[in-house]
Design a protein around this motif. Structure first.
Motif, PDB file in Angstrom:
ATOM      1  N   ALA B  85       0.842  -1.199   0.000  1.00 47.98           N
ATOM      2  CA  ALA B  85       0.000   0.000   0.000  1.00 47.98           C
ATOM      3  C   ALA B  85       0.884   1.259   0.000  1.00 47.98           C
ATOM      4  CB  ALA B  85      -0.884   0.005   1.239  1.00 47.98           C
ATOM      5  N   GLY B  86       0.291   2.391  -0.378  1.00 45.72           N
ATOM      6  CA  GLY B  86       1.025   3.650  -0.361  1.00 45.72           C
ATOM      7  C   GLY B  86       0.938   4.361  -1.687  1.00 45.72           C
ATOM      8  N   ASP B  87       1.264   5.663  -1.688  1.00 44.60           N
ATOM      9  CA  ASP B  87       1.255   6.375  -2.962  1.00 44.60           C
ATOM     10  C   ASP B  87       2.533   6.060  -3.735  1.00 44.60           C
ATOM     11  OD1 ASP B  87       3.351   8.095  -2.128  1.00 44.60           O
ATOM     12  OD2 ASP B  87       1.916   9.446  -1.168  1.00 44.60           O
ATOM     13  N   ALA B  88       2.575   6.535  -4.966  1.00 44.57           N
ATOM     14  CA  ALA B  88       3.701   6.190  -5.839  1.00 44.57           C
ATOM     15  C   ALA B  88       5.034   6.648  -5.249  1.00 44.57           C
ATOM     16  CB  ALA B  88       3.490   6.802  -7.226  1.00 44.57           C
ATOM     17  N   GLY B  89       5.018   7.815  -4.608  1.00 44.33           N
ATOM     18  CA  GLY B  89       6.249   8.333  -4.011  1.00 44.33           C
ATOM     19  C   GLY B  89       6.787   7.406  -2.927  1.00 44.33           C
ATOM     20  N   GLU B  90       5.880   6.916  -2.065  1.00 49.23           N
ATOM     21  CA  GLU B  90       6.296   6.010  -0.993  1.00 49.23           C
ATOM     22  C   GLU B  90       6.779   4.666  -1.560  1.00 49.23           C
ATOM     23  OE1 GLU B  90       3.022   7.748   2.217  1.00 49.23           O
ATOM     24  OE2 GLU B  90       2.646   5.876   1.146  1.00 49.23           O
ATOM     25  N   ARG B  91       6.071   4.201  -2.597  1.00 43.40           N
ATOM     26  CA  ARG B  91       6.425   2.880  -3.143  1.00 43.40           C
ATOM     27  C   ARG B  91       7.758   2.927  -3.890  1.00 43.40           C
ATOM     28  NH1 ARG B  91       1.678   2.514  -6.338  1.00 43.40           N
ATOM     29  NH2 ARG B  91       2.103   0.399  -7.033  1.00 43.40           N
ATOM     30  N   ILE B  92       7.988   4.007  -4.634  1.00 43.28           N
ATOM     31  CA  ILE B  92       9.286   4.086  -5.331  1.00 43.28           C
ATOM     32  C   ILE B  92      10.418   4.184  -4.302  1.00 43.28           C
ATOM     33  CG2 ILE B  92       9.315   6.635  -5.697  1.00 43.28           C
ATOM     34  CD1 ILE B  92      10.476   4.186  -8.336  1.00 43.28           C
ATOM     35  N   GLU B  93      10.181   4.901  -3.221  1.00 37.75           N
ATOM     36  CA  GLU B  93      11.194   4.990  -2.167  1.00 37.75           C
ATOM     37  C   GLU B  93      11.505   3.613  -1.581  1.00 37.75           C
ATOM     38  OE1 GLU B  93      10.526   8.023   0.737  1.00 37.75           O
ATOM     39  OE2 GLU B  93      12.176   7.349   2.015  1.00 37.75           O
ATOM     40  N   ALA B  94      10.439   2.845  -1.302  1.00 43.85           N
ATOM     41  CA  ALA B  94      10.629   1.511  -0.712  1.00 43.85           C
ATOM     42  C   ALA B  94      11.345   0.576  -1.683  1.00 43.85           C
ATOM     43  CB  ALA B  94       9.274   0.934  -0.305  1.00 43.85           C
ATOM     44  N   VAL B  95      10.971   0.637  -2.963  1.00 41.45           N
ATOM     45  CA  VAL B  95      11.607  -0.241  -3.959  1.00 41.45           C
ATOM     46  C   VAL B  95      13.076   0.138  -4.147  1.00 41.45           C
ATOM     47  CG1 VAL B  95      11.668  -0.841  -6.420  1.00 41.45           C
ATOM     48  CG2 VAL B  95       9.492  -0.853  -5.199  1.00 41.45           C
ATOM     49  N   LEU B  96      13.356   1.430  -4.254  1.00 40.92           N
ATOM     50  CA  LEU B  96      14.750   1.856  -4.469  1.00 40.92           C
ATOM     51  C   LEU B  96      15.618   1.522  -3.260  1.00 40.92           C
ATOM     52  CD1 LEU B  96      14.431   5.289  -6.358  1.00 40.92           C
ATOM     53  CD2 LEU B  96      14.650   2.973  -7.298  1.00 40.92           C
ATOM     54  N   ALA B  98      15.126  -0.956  -1.141  1.00 47.18           N
ATOM     55  CA  ALA B  98      15.335  -2.410  -1.130  1.00 47.18           C
ATOM     56  C   ALA B  98      16.379  -2.817  -2.167  1.00 47.18           C
ATOM     57  CB  ALA B  98      14.010  -3.127  -1.400  1.00 47.18           C
ATOM     58  N   TYR B  99      16.303  -2.195  -3.342  1.00 50.48           N
ATOM     59  CA  TYR B  99      17.278  -2.511  -4.385  1.00 50.48           C
ATOM     60  C   TYR B  99      18.693  -2.091  -3.957  1.00 50.48           C
ATOM     61  CZ  TYR B  99      19.884  -2.419  -8.722  1.00 50.48           C
ATOM     62  OH  TYR B  99      20.849  -2.614  -9.679  1.00 50.48           O
ATOM     63  N   ALA B 100      18.785  -0.915  -3.338  1.00 51.11           N
ATOM     64  CA  ALA B 100      20.097  -0.432  -2.881  1.00 51.11           C
ATOM     65  C   ALA B 100      20.689  -1.382  -1.835  1.00 51.11           C
ATOM     66  CB  ALA B 100      19.972   0.975  -2.319  1.00 51.11           C
ATOM     67  N   PHE B 101      19.837  -1.896  -0.937  1.00 51.48           N
ATOM     68  CA  PHE B 101      20.341  -2.839   0.066  1.00 51.48           C
ATOM     69  C   PHE B 101      20.798  -4.150  -0.581  1.00 51.48           C
ATOM     70  CE2 PHE B 101      17.999  -0.388   3.478  1.00 51.48           C
ATOM     71  CZ  PHE B 101      19.162   0.037   4.095  1.00 51.48           C
TER      72      PHE B 101
END
Lengths: 189, 189
Positions: B85-96, B98-101
């Protein structure tokens, strides 16, 4: 050409050296990496083969020397841009754009990929990192750039983000990449 | 373990397959890439050597299969995060983030460097690029993210900037990198 200078042995050596690098690079560009031989470089420059071997042991040594000259030239170009007038924000923008264009123009060749493993490239990258880090520190101090992240980390961010330039299709796309990368450096607010 | 399922031939094959990949990865981690042999993998898993060769022709094939499984797992992890759940801004932050980790934790090993040239990595990178591009397009449409640069170019920027995670010394530094990268994606103003 200034005569006195060109008459010295050093200048002659320099001229032979440079002509050899130019010829090797031109041959690689025209016929590909694998087709270049010492004989062809000698023929292209008009230098005797025996003389050529006094300067370089093999083709690889010539290409490494050529690449060192390229990398040094790029670094001098970036230093000249850094030393131009302007505030830190303007200068970091100019340096990053110039670096992105270098990445864009020299990307993806077989030669570049092979030569980029050399130690001279690691040295140049280190020098470039310091150059950008110092500009970022200056910009953080003047308030032009963000100061909540260490300049060292921001330099790492910049250099990685701008490697994207090598896979972009146009100069306009490279300029947009620089704009986006710079937006990451602005003070929070 | 559910008995009915595990009794099928498919499940048995899957179990042998997975145990082989696990054993090979554990041996590489413990003793290094060059010391791993088919004999040692057979010994570690308790599978007969003849059986092992029915599954895989050589160590390289096992390691490629292991890496494919790793990459698929990472991609599924990122897809699950995108679907939260979340808006696009929150989801892109979470995906980026996770990818960085993922980049940070799996960086710099000899094995990773060798396996990353594989075609399965190119496919996964392509998939990831699309995933991020689509999120960026959504964010541009809702006004959460900038809309003056094409989502495709912004995705290229993100993925390159975040490769810096592999050379950063700490998780805190990785989080700062994600913050800076995201700042580049915010709407201009």
């Amino acid at each position: 050409m200034p005569k006195l200078w060109n008459e010295t042995i050093d200048a002659h050596r320099r001229a032979v050296h440079d002509a050899t690098l130019d010829a090797a690079a031109a041959l690689v560009a025209k016929h590909g990496l694998l087709s270049v031989t010492m004989a062809k470089i000698a023929e292209e420059t008009g230098i005797g083969r025996a003389t050529l071997y006094k300067y370089f042991p093999d083709v690889k040594a010539i290409l490494v020397a050529w690449h060192e000259r390229q990398v040094t030239g790029h670094l001098e170009h970036l230093i000249a841009i850094r030393d131009m007038a302007g505030d830190a924000g303007e200068r970091i923008e100019a340096v990053l754009e110039a670096y992105a264009f270098i990445s864009h123009e020299h990307h993806g060749t077989e030669l570049a990929a092979r030569l980029h493993r050399g130690e001279h490239v690691a040295r140049a990258q280190h020098h470039l990192h310091q150059l950008i880090r110092d500009l970022l520190a200056e910009g953080a101090a003047t308030g032009d750039l963000r100061n909540d992240v260490a300049p060292d980390e921001l330099a790492t961010y910049c250099l990685h983000a701008l490697t994207a330039a090598s896979s972009l299709p146009s100069k306009a796309a490279v300029r947009r990449l620089v704009t986006v990368t710079l937006a990451g450096l602005r003070p929070r607010g």
